[in-house]
Scaffold this active site. Structure first.
Site, PDB file in Angstrom:
ATOM      1  N   ASP A  71      33.497  41.559  42.599  1.00  9.31           N
ATOM      2  CA  ASP A  71      34.380  40.965  41.528  1.00  9.31           C
ATOM      3  C   ASP A  71      34.145  39.371  41.460  1.00  9.31           C
ATOM      4  O   ASP A  71      34.402  38.698  42.117  1.00  9.31           O
ATOM      5  CB  ASP A  71      35.875  40.994  41.152  1.00  9.31           C
ATOM      6  CG  ASP A  71      36.358  40.528  39.855  1.00  9.31           C
ATOM      7  OD1 ASP A  71      35.783  41.003  38.800  1.00  9.31           O
ATOM      8  OD2 ASP A  71      37.238  39.621  40.046  1.00  9.31           O
TER       9      ASP A  71
ATOM     10  N   GLU B 244      29.769  43.846  37.923  1.00  8.55           N
ATOM     11  CA  GLU B 244      29.869  43.847  36.672  1.00  8.55           C
ATOM     12  C   GLU B 244      28.544  43.300  36.022  1.00  8.55           C
ATOM     13  O   GLU B 244      27.705  42.394  36.656  1.00  8.55           O
ATOM     14  CB  GLU B 244      30.758  42.870  36.115  1.00  8.55           C
ATOM     15  CG  GLU B 244      32.348  43.555  36.141  1.00  8.55           C
ATOM     16  CD  GLU B 244      33.459  42.151  35.892  1.00  8.55           C
ATOM     17  OE1 GLU B 244      33.926  42.387  34.688  1.00  8.55           O
ATOM     18  OE2 GLU B 244      33.591  41.496  36.593  1.00  8.55           O
TER      19      GLU B 244
ATOM     20  N   ASP C 279      41.938  40.750  41.006  1.00  5.38           N
ATOM     21  CA  ASP C 279      40.455  40.855  41.594  1.00  5.38           C
ATOM     22  C   ASP C 279      40.058  41.549  42.443  1.00  5.38           C
ATOM     23  O   ASP C 279      39.028  42.536  42.273  1.00  5.38           O
ATOM     24  CB  ASP C 279      40.077  39.385  42.030  1.00  5.38           C
ATOM     25  CG  ASP C 279      40.295  38.074  41.176  1.00  5.38           C
ATOM     26  OD1 ASP C 279      40.339  38.382  39.868  1.00  5.38           O
ATOM     27  OD2 ASP C 279      40.437  36.932  41.782  1.00  5.38           O
TER      28      ASP C 279
END
Ligand SMILES: [Zn+2]
Length: 406
Positions: free
Chosen positions: A186, A270, A352
């Site tokens: 992340d 992501e 996170d």
């Protein structure tokens, strides 16, 4: 395999002046040839019996007139104007084949450079010999063996670098990934990244102080008279600071991506390649300023070298809002909430770490379903698109601005 190694140069004053002059000559020749190309092409459209322009014909034309019209060109290596026109030919080829925009005129001070063909220089340990100039010291020796193809001398802020292209047979593949399995990453606001293992990688610290200095210098620059020596001095200083910040960030990203691909086989990230707000709010300065694209590019080519896999989640995949324990999905999760409790199973989540764990599960389940084995247990359906893992093992793509030591 072609590989470029970029090395800092230690020129003395005479040599630095020569570099600036050679880069100026290259820029002049490039712009001269671009203007000639345009007008010859228009003439050809009006009268098809006239030939189309080409880099070969333009080089011949320049050679025929340069002694008379541009005698100062003879003071630097003949490669400077010649290679610039060859590069213009390549720029047009890229344009015609749809890979690039129509070539633009070069501006002074922007990407100043000139290129030497391999018969015009030689290398001995940590020095390079350039025509008209003699030996110039390099900060390190060339790291690769093989046939040397060309060298490009370029300026970044007020420093000079040489990028040497080598056709090498060296085995450049790094060691295989340690078998720590999969991880989710992340990218953070405060820290550089958080891993699904719970590790937090803090970003580069040094550049916070530098950013303050940049702001101060930018303000003081605006108060200085245009064209004054003081303003020029401040501009040079500012360019140096910007280059340093860029280096620090690039270094932090390289360390992160090398570490990740060295430890984990499968890495879930992501898709933050969204322009505008989203990108800036969700990323630390180090990543947002270098661009998520650069993070992903490094991760993918390094994973490919080591036989690893990068899985990129769909850009709408709710990695932060989903409970990694039970799969419950929150409606909203404001950005300032760093910790939350799942209303379904009661687990306490670090924002996170939870997101990173979800990305890891997403990556693992996507590879498992590809292999047709049983699901990984999470049972959730995620829309996943695998990253485009480039199979060619080229060490670093040879393109302008993408060099080994970037
Ligand atoms: Zn839960």
């Amino acid at each position: 395999m072609l590989i470029a190694h970029k090395i800092a140069l230690n020129p003395n004053n005479t040599q630095g002046t020569y570099f600036a002059r050679a880069a100026g000559t290259a820029r002049f020749a490039y712009n001269w040839a671009l203007a000639a190309w345009k007008s010859q092409y228009e003439a050809h459209l009006l009268d098809p019996s006239l030939p189309k322009p080409s880099q070969q014909s333009l080089r011949r034309e320049l050679n025929a007139i340069k002694a008379e019209q541009f005698p100062w060109m003879l003071e630097v290596t003949k490669n400077a104007p010649q290679m610039a026109i060859i590069q213009l030919g390549a720029a047009f080829k890229n344009f015609f084949e749809g890979r690039a925009q129509y070539p633009k005129f070069k501006k002074k001070g922007m990407h100043d450079s000139f290129t030497l063909s391999n018969d015009q220089f030689s290398i001995d340990g940590s020095r390079i010999r350039i025509p008209h100039l003699g030996w110039v010291r390099m900060r390190e020796a060339l790291r690769f063996t093989g046939k040397i193809m060309s060298a490009t001398v370029s300026r970044v802020a007020d420093r000079w670098f040489v990028s040497i292209t080598v056709d090498t047979q060296d085995d450049l593949r790094p060691a295989k990934a340690e078998n720590q399995g999969a991880a989710g990453v992340d990218l953070g606001v405060k820290s550089l990244a958080t891993l699904s293992t719970g590790e937090v990688i803090t970003g580069p610290k040094a550049h916070k102080a530098l950013l303050c200095r940049i702001r101060r210098l930018t303000r003081s620059l605006s108060r200085k008279t245009k064209g004054s020596q003081n303003r020029k001095k401040a501009q040079r200083k500012l360019a140096r600071l910007h280059a340093r910040v860029k280096n620090i960030r690039q270094d932090a990203l390289h360390k992160l991506t090398t570490d990740l691909t060295g430890r984990f086989h499968t890495i879930g990230i992501e898709d933050l390649n969204v322009s505008g707000m989203v990108k800036n709010r969700h990323l630390s300065r180090a990543v947002s300023d270098m661009g998520f694209f650069e993070f992903r590019r490094q991760l993918e080519y390094k994973a490919a070298q080591r036989g690893g896999l990068v899985v990129v989640a769909d850009r709408w995949y709710p990695s932060s809002k989903t409970c990694s324990g039970c799969g419950y999905k929150l409606e909203t999760l404001p950005l300032d909430v760093r910790e939350w409790v799942c209303p379904e199973c009661g687990e306490v989540h670090d924002r996170d770490v939870n997101a990173a764990i979800n990305l890891k599960n997403m990556a693992v389940s996507s590879t498992v379903s590809v292999c047709g084995e049983a699901g990984s247990g999470s049972g959730r359906k995620t829309r996943v698109k695998p990253a485009s893992v480039k199979q060619k093992v080229s060490f670093v793509p040879i393109q302008a601005g993408m060099n080994k030591s970037d």
